[in-house]
Design a protein around this motif. Sequence first.
Motif, short mmCIF file in Angstrom:
data_model
loop_
_atom_site.label_atom_id
_atom_site.label_comp_id
_atom_site.label_asym_id
_atom_site.label_seq_id
_atom_site.Cartn_x
_atom_site.Cartn_y
_atom_site.Cartn_z
N ALA A 19 0.83 -1.21 0.00
CA ALA A 19 0.00 0.00 0.00
C ALA A 19 0.86 1.26 0.00
N TYR A 20 1.91 1.28 0.83
CA TYR A 20 2.79 2.45 0.87
C TYR A 20 3.48 2.67 -0.47
N PHE A 21 3.96 1.60 -1.08
CA PHE A 21 4.64 1.75 -2.35
C PHE A 21 3.69 2.12 -3.47
N GLU A 22 2.47 1.61 -3.43
CA GLU A 22 1.48 2.02 -4.43
C GLU A 22 1.16 3.51 -4.31
N LEU A 23 1.07 4.00 -3.08
CA LEU A 23 0.83 5.42 -2.87
C LEU A 23 2.00 6.24 -3.41
N ALA A 24 3.22 5.82 -3.11
CA ALA A 24 4.40 6.53 -3.62
C ALA A 24 4.44 6.49 -5.14
N TYR A 25 4.10 5.34 -5.72
CA TYR A 25 4.09 5.18 -7.18
C TYR A 25 3.07 6.13 -7.81
N THR A 26 1.88 6.18 -7.23
CA THR A 26 0.82 7.04 -7.76
C THR A 26 1.18 8.52 -7.62
N LEU A 27 1.73 8.90 -6.47
CA LEU A 27 2.16 10.30 -6.29
C LEU A 27 3.25 10.68 -7.27
N THR A 28 4.19 9.78 -7.49
CA THR A 28 5.26 10.04 -8.46
C THR A 28 4.67 10.22 -9.86
N ASP A 29 3.76 9.35 -10.23
CA ASP A 29 3.08 9.46 -11.52
C ASP A 29 2.36 10.79 -11.67
N PHE A 30 1.60 11.15 -10.64
CA PHE A 30 0.84 12.40 -10.67
C PHE A 30 1.76 13.61 -10.79
N CYS A 31 2.81 13.64 -9.99
CA CYS A 31 3.74 14.78 -10.02
C CYS A 31 4.45 14.88 -11.37
N ALA A 32 4.88 13.76 -11.92
CA ALA A 32 5.54 13.77 -13.22
C ALA A 32 4.60 14.30 -14.30
N ALA A 33 3.37 13.82 -14.29
CA ALA A 33 2.39 14.29 -15.28
C ALA A 33 2.10 15.78 -15.11
N ALA A 34 1.95 16.22 -13.87
CA ALA A 34 1.69 17.64 -13.62
C ALA A 34 2.84 18.51 -14.11
N LEU A 35 4.07 18.07 -13.86
CA LEU A 35 5.24 18.83 -14.33
C LEU A 35 5.27 18.91 -15.85
N PHE A 36 4.91 17.84 -16.52
CA PHE A 36 4.89 17.85 -17.98
C PHE A 36 3.79 18.78 -18.51
N VAL A 37 2.63 18.78 -17.88
CA VAL A 37 1.54 19.67 -18.32
C VAL A 37 1.93 21.13 -18.11
N VAL A 38 2.44 21.47 -16.93
CA VAL A 38 2.85 22.85 -16.66
C VAL A 38 4.00 23.24 -17.58
N GLY A 39 4.96 22.32 -17.76
CA GLY A 39 6.07 22.61 -18.67
C GLY A 39 5.58 22.87 -20.08
N SER A 60 10.92 13.95 -16.13
CA SER A 60 11.58 12.76 -16.68
C SER A 60 12.27 11.95 -15.59
N VAL A 61 12.90 12.62 -14.65
CA VAL A 61 13.53 11.93 -13.52
C VAL A 61 12.47 11.18 -12.73
N LEU A 62 11.32 11.81 -12.51
CA LEU A 62 10.24 11.14 -11.77
C LEU A 62 9.74 9.91 -12.50
N PHE A 63 9.69 9.97 -13.84
CA PHE A 63 9.30 8.78 -14.59
C PHE A 63 10.34 7.68 -14.43
N GLY A 64 11.59 8.03 -14.18
CA GLY A 64 12.62 7.04 -13.88
C GLY A 64 12.52 6.49 -12.47
N VAL A 65 11.93 7.26 -11.58
CA VAL A 65 11.75 6.81 -10.19
C VAL A 65 10.71 5.69 -10.11
N ARG A 66 9.74 5.71 -11.01
CA ARG A 66 8.65 4.73 -10.97
C ARG A 66 9.15 3.28 -10.93
N PRO A 67 9.95 2.82 -11.90
CA PRO A 67 10.41 1.43 -11.81
C PRO A 67 11.33 1.18 -10.62
N SER A 68 12.02 2.23 -10.19
CA SER A 68 12.89 2.10 -9.01
C SER A 68 12.07 1.80 -7.78
#
Length: 91
Positions: A19-39, A60-68
């Motif tokens: 559950a904790y890792f799924e939350l971290a994964y989802t937050l990372t996904d959301f933040c990466a997408a938000a940065l790309f939209v604002v960018g 892009s770094v956040l998208f690399g964090v996902r598999p990590s």
Amino acid sequence: MFFHPENRGRSARHLKLYAYFELAYTLTDFCAAALFVVGSLLFFSEETTYAATWLFVVGSVLFGVRPSLKLVREVAYLRMGDYQDLARKLD
């Protein structure tokens, strides 16, 4: 096997860790997408192109964090003593 979906239900500890890792994964996904939209929006103005580029780099770094995150979760399962899937994979 690594990344097997049944791993999350092996014990209460597995479930909590999953559950904790799924939350971290989802937050990372959301933040990466938000940065790309604002960018992308910032690229409409030449004055903000530099900032937009940095947002893309951080996204892009956040998208690399996902598999990590998934790999760290699986290593945590191993540290909890869950060797069954790894042993099956090595056979």
